[in-house]
Design an enzyme around this catalytic site. Structure first.
Site, PDB file in Angstrom:
ATOM      1  N   SER A 233      -5.669   3.337   7.522  1.00 36.43           N
ATOM      2  CA  SER A 233      -6.446   2.119   7.853  1.00 36.43           C
ATOM      3  C   SER A 233      -7.460   1.693   6.789  1.00 36.43           C
ATOM      4  CB  SER A 233      -7.185   2.251   9.204  1.00 36.43           C
ATOM      5  OG  SER A 233      -6.291   2.152  10.279  1.00 36.43           O
TER       6      SER A 233
ATOM      7  N   GLY B  36       0.797  -1.221   0.000  1.00 36.41           N
ATOM      8  CA  GLY B  36       0.000   0.000   0.000  1.00 36.41           C
ATOM      9  C   GLY B  36       0.827   1.268   0.000  1.00 36.41           C
ATOM     10  N   VAL B  37       0.361   2.246   0.759  1.00 37.51           N
ATOM     11  CA  VAL B  37       1.045   3.538   0.782  1.00 37.51           C
ATOM     12  C   VAL B  37       2.408   3.409   1.455  1.00 37.51           C
ATOM     13  CG1 VAL B  37      -0.045   4.411   2.905  1.00 37.51           C
ATOM     14  CG2 VAL B  37       0.643   6.003   1.135  1.00 37.51           C
ATOM     15  N   ASP B  38       2.520   2.508   2.410  1.00 32.56           N
ATOM     16  CA  ASP B  38       3.795   2.252   3.095  1.00 32.56           C
ATOM     17  C   ASP B  38       4.848   1.789   2.074  1.00 32.56           C
ATOM     18  OD1 ASP B  38       5.548   1.920   5.203  1.00 32.56           O
ATOM     19  OD2 ASP B  38       4.581   0.145   6.044  1.00 32.56           O
TER      20      ASP B  38
ATOM     21  N   VAL C 179      -5.346  -2.255   3.609  1.00 33.18           N
ATOM     22  CA  VAL C 179      -5.099  -3.567   4.221  1.00 33.18           C
ATOM     23  C   VAL C 179      -5.797  -3.685   5.586  1.00 33.18           C
ATOM     24  CG1 VAL C 179      -3.256  -5.059   5.135  1.00 33.18           C
ATOM     25  CG2 VAL C 179      -2.887  -3.764   3.043  1.00 33.18           C
ATOM     26  N   TYR C 180      -5.891  -2.601   6.329  1.00 33.78           N
ATOM     27  CA  TYR C 180      -6.450  -2.662   7.688  1.00 33.78           C
ATOM     28  C   TYR C 180      -7.976  -2.597   7.719  1.00 33.78           C
ATOM     29  CZ  TYR C 180      -1.834  -2.474   9.962  1.00 33.78           C
ATOM     30  OH  TYR C 180      -0.563  -2.747  10.411  1.00 33.78           O
TER      31      TYR C 180
END
Ligand code: APR
Length: 170
Positions: free
Chosen positions: A115, A30-32, A118-119
């Site tokens: 969030s 993702g963004v990470d 994935v969260y």
């Protein structure tokens, strides 16, 4: 000023970008993943030195190859139905990032939809919390004067626009 931007957070011209990280601060998808790829390997090393970050808190690093001053790594809650403190933990992510930005004299900051990937946090509920926390901050304080909600898809951007309008009309 609050803006809604559609696109990649690593391309924004702001002082600080916020990363939706995990508790180990060891990178991910993702963004990470996008932020670590754009920043280069120095970022992972800096995160490893910090050692981790509890849910709802924030840790700051340099931005390495991304042309912003700092990256704030915050850890949103995993959605488990909403009765395990998720709303308060998500609100805390925004509050802690904004408080740190204030302490560091940051003028502009961009948030991803923490969030919401994935969260698995329900986007409408997450956006309501994000807008409420940012508006409450701006009601008390004039810095950071530019706050950007950076969305990766149009549906999410539309949710922010609607929520911002709804907040103003209250
Ligand atoms: N720029 C802006 N937004 C992005 C980008 C990008 N380059 N890439 C993804 N997004 C959006 C997603 O579309 C989503 O709306 O960021 C939002 C947050 O999604 P995730 O990145 O999955 O973050 P989150 O749900 O908080 O999950 C965090 O994912 O990769 C891992 O290490 C990370 O374990 C942690 C978890």
């Amino acid at each position: 000023m609050i803006e809604v931007h559609l696109g990649d957070i690593t391309r924004l011209q702001v002082d600080v970008i916020v990363n939706a990280a995990n508790q180990h601060l060891q990178g991910g998808g993702g963004v990470d993943g996008a932020i670590h790829r754009a920043a280069g390997p120095g970022l992972l090393e800096a995160c490893r030195k910090i050692g981790g970050c509890p849910v709802g808190e924030v840790r700051a690093t340099p931005a390495f190859s991304i042309p912003v001053k700092r990256i704030y790594h915050t850890v949103g809650p995993v959605w488990r139905g909403g009765n395990l403190g998720e709303p308060e933990l998500l609100a805390s992510c925004y509050r802690q990032c904004l408080a740190l930005a204030r302490r560091e004299n940051v003028h502009s900051i961009a948030f991803p939809a923490i969030s919401c990937g994935v969260y698995d946090y329900p986007p409408e509920q997450a956006v309501e919390i994000a807008v409420e926390q940012v508006q409450q901050h701006l009601d008390r304080d004039c810095e950071p004067q530019r706050i950007v909600f950076c969305c990766f898809d149009e549906a999410m951007a539309e949710l922010y626009r609607q929520q911002l309008e709804a907040y103003v009309r209250r």
